[in-house]
Every structure is written in C-alpha cells, then in structure tokens.
Scaffold this motif. Structure first.
Motif, PDB file in Angstrom:
ATOM      1  N   ASP A  75       0.834  -1.198   0.000  1.00  0.00           N
ATOM      2  CA  ASP A  75       0.000   0.000   0.000  1.00  0.00           C
ATOM      3  C   ASP A  75       0.869   1.250   0.000  1.00  0.00           C
ATOM      4  N   GLY A  76       0.724   2.075  -1.042  1.00  0.00           N
ATOM      5  CA  GLY A  76       1.441   3.340  -1.105  1.00  0.00           C
ATOM      6  C   GLY A  76       2.826   3.267  -1.706  1.00  0.00           C
ATOM      7  N   VAL A  77       3.346   2.050  -1.955  1.00  0.00           N
ATOM      8  CA  VAL A  77       4.676   1.910  -2.533  1.00  0.00           C
ATOM      9  C   VAL A  77       4.603   0.969  -3.738  1.00  0.00           C
ATOM     10  N   ASP A  78       5.711   0.931  -4.489  1.00  0.00           N
ATOM     11  CA  ASP A  78       5.756   0.117  -5.699  1.00  0.00           C
ATOM     12  C   ASP A  78       6.455  -1.223  -5.496  1.00  0.00           C
ATOM     13  N   LEU A  79       7.397  -1.261  -4.577  1.00  0.00           N
ATOM     14  CA  LEU A  79       8.149  -2.488  -4.324  1.00  0.00           C
ATOM     15  C   LEU A  79       8.652  -2.506  -2.897  1.00  0.00           C
ATOM     16  N   SER A  80       9.039  -3.686  -2.449  1.00  0.00           N
ATOM     17  CA  SER A  80       9.558  -3.825  -1.088  1.00  0.00           C
ATOM     18  C   SER A  80      10.751  -4.761  -1.094  1.00  0.00           C
ATOM     19  N   ILE A  81      11.696  -4.449  -0.215  1.00  0.00           N
ATOM     20  CA  ILE A  81      12.889  -5.277  -0.029  1.00  0.00           C
ATOM     21  C   ILE A  81      13.139  -5.351   1.473  1.00  0.00           C
TER      22      ILE A  81
END
Length: 253
Positions: A75-81
């Motif tokens: 939610d609210g971002v394009d990618l996660s690491i």
C-alpha cells in the motif's frame, strides 16, 4: 539509477553505505526535515506506522518508491525489499552478503527491480506477497526477537548463580549450528527430550525461587518443547551399572 534513502536509523544508515559501495548514486540517509531530491527510487527506512506519510511525501520526487518493512504490504509503494537480518547501524556494506531478502512488487518490472537491488547487495531474494507478509515477519520475530527474550531470561538466571553470559555463548552457538544443519526436532536434548520429570521439576522450582516473573515463560516453553520432543527421533536404551535407562541420542545438557 539515482536513489534516495529516507530514514537515518540503523537500517537506513547501513543500507546507504552498501548501496554506494555497490555503485549506486545515493542521497541520504535523509532525516524527516531534509529535502527529498528528485530520484528514480526512494527507499523508505522508516517505522511501519510512518510508511504511508513518508510515501506520500516522496511520491512527487521519485519515479518509484520502496520500503524495507517485513510485515507491511505494498500500500502506497511500488516495491519492497526486506533484508532478513538484524542490524546495529554500524556494520560494513558487506553485512548484506549471503542473507535473505523478502521482495515484492506491484508489477513484473517492480519485482525485477527489487530482485536486482537485492542481488546487487549480495542478498538472496525470495518473494513474499501481501497475503503472507505477517506470517513471514512473525517467523522472523521468532528467529530473532523472541530468541533474545529467551537468552535474556537465561542470562538472568545464570547471573543469579554466578555464571557469566560468556559461559552460555558456546552452548547457544552450537545449538544454532545444530539447528541450521538438521532442524530442531533431531537435535533436541535436555530433560524434556529424555523424559526426566524430576530434573524438570527442580528447574521449575529454581525459576520460582530466583526469578518468579519467568514462571509463565518457563511453563510455555516447557509445553512447546514437549510438543517438539514428540517429533524427535527414537531414544536409545542403554545399561549402566546393571540398570537400564533411556536417553536421547547425542550429547545432552
């Protein structure tokens, strides 16, 4: 690719150094009051509760936005690491080499970028989607945060009888090494594994005497260990001094 790291805490600090060492053009780590430059990617190293506001602040300045939370979805971002490691903030860039990284992305391009960034830092990337983030992060808490709570209890009891933390360290290290090689059930030792109710009762009485606030934790761990013991390999019967006794295979404590 230009990157801005938002958040100057433990992970933000070491991640910034690692990204620079990997050849990226990095601004940061930026504190809340600092201006966000126009970049290709903004990486949010902020508390989970602050991700929404930080993403909204960064969106006008970044083509893509990523966060490093283990439990939060996209939610609210394009990618996660999410680097599967614990940090103090003082580690060298090489601290990422060989560790796991849970990644995800809204699109195939976002996912590919997350994997490329993780790989460029030396991490082994694996995908965890939104539906499984909480379970994944709970597993990480068991493997790190909860382990520290148990070790702190062990240290408290040891200190009370004059035993220093350093004397427990080799036991902890060997236990982790054995678990890493074979899993928990095959390497379980101790009074529960060998069915020694008398020793277990003496331990419980000692905890009640020296650290009664640990009674509930001790009881919960005994129950969990009993469940684990039910999955252990068969024990071996041996005869000592004419009397047969049953002990678990391997060394014990």
């Amino acid at each position: 690719m230009t990157i801005a790291v938002l958040g100057a805490g433990r992970l933000g600090s070491v991640l910034t150094r690692a990204l620079r060492a990997a050849g990226y053009d990095v601004s940061g780590p930026l504190r809340r009051e600092e201006r966000i430059p126009d970049v290709d990617l903004a990486i949010l190293c902020v508390p989970d509760a602050a991700i929404g506001d930080a993403a909204a602040s960064a969106r006008p300045h970044a083509t893509r936005i990523a966060h490093v939370s283990g439990a939060t979805g996209l939610d609210g971002v394009d990618l996660s690491i999410h680097p599967l490691q614990t940090f103090t903030g003082t580690e060298p860039p090489e601290v990422f080499h060989g560790i796991g990284a849970a990644i995800d992305g809204r699109t195939e391009a976002d996912l590919a970028l997350a994997e490329r960034l993780a790989t460029s830092l030396g991490m082994n990337a694996f995908r965890v989607d939104d539906a499984h983030r909480a379970g994944y992060h709970a597993a990480a808490s068991f493997a790190s945060n909860f382990v520290l709570a148990v070790l702190d209890a062990a240290e408290e009891l040891a200190n009370d009888v004059g035993v220093e933390r350093a004397h427990l360290v080799p036991l902890v290290q060997r236990t982790v090494e054995n678990w890493a090689a074979s899993g928990a059930a095959p390497v379980l030792t101790g009074p529960i594994a060998r069915g020694d109710a008398r020793t277990l009762a003496r331990q419980r009485a000692a905890v009640d005497e020296h650290a009664p606030h640990l009674n509930d934790l001790f009881d919960d761990l005994v129950n969990a260990t009993r469940a684990l013991a039910s999955r252990t390999p068969a024990t071996t019967a041996i005869t000592t001094g004419g009397a047969e006794s049953t002990v678990s295979e391997g060394n014990d404590v």
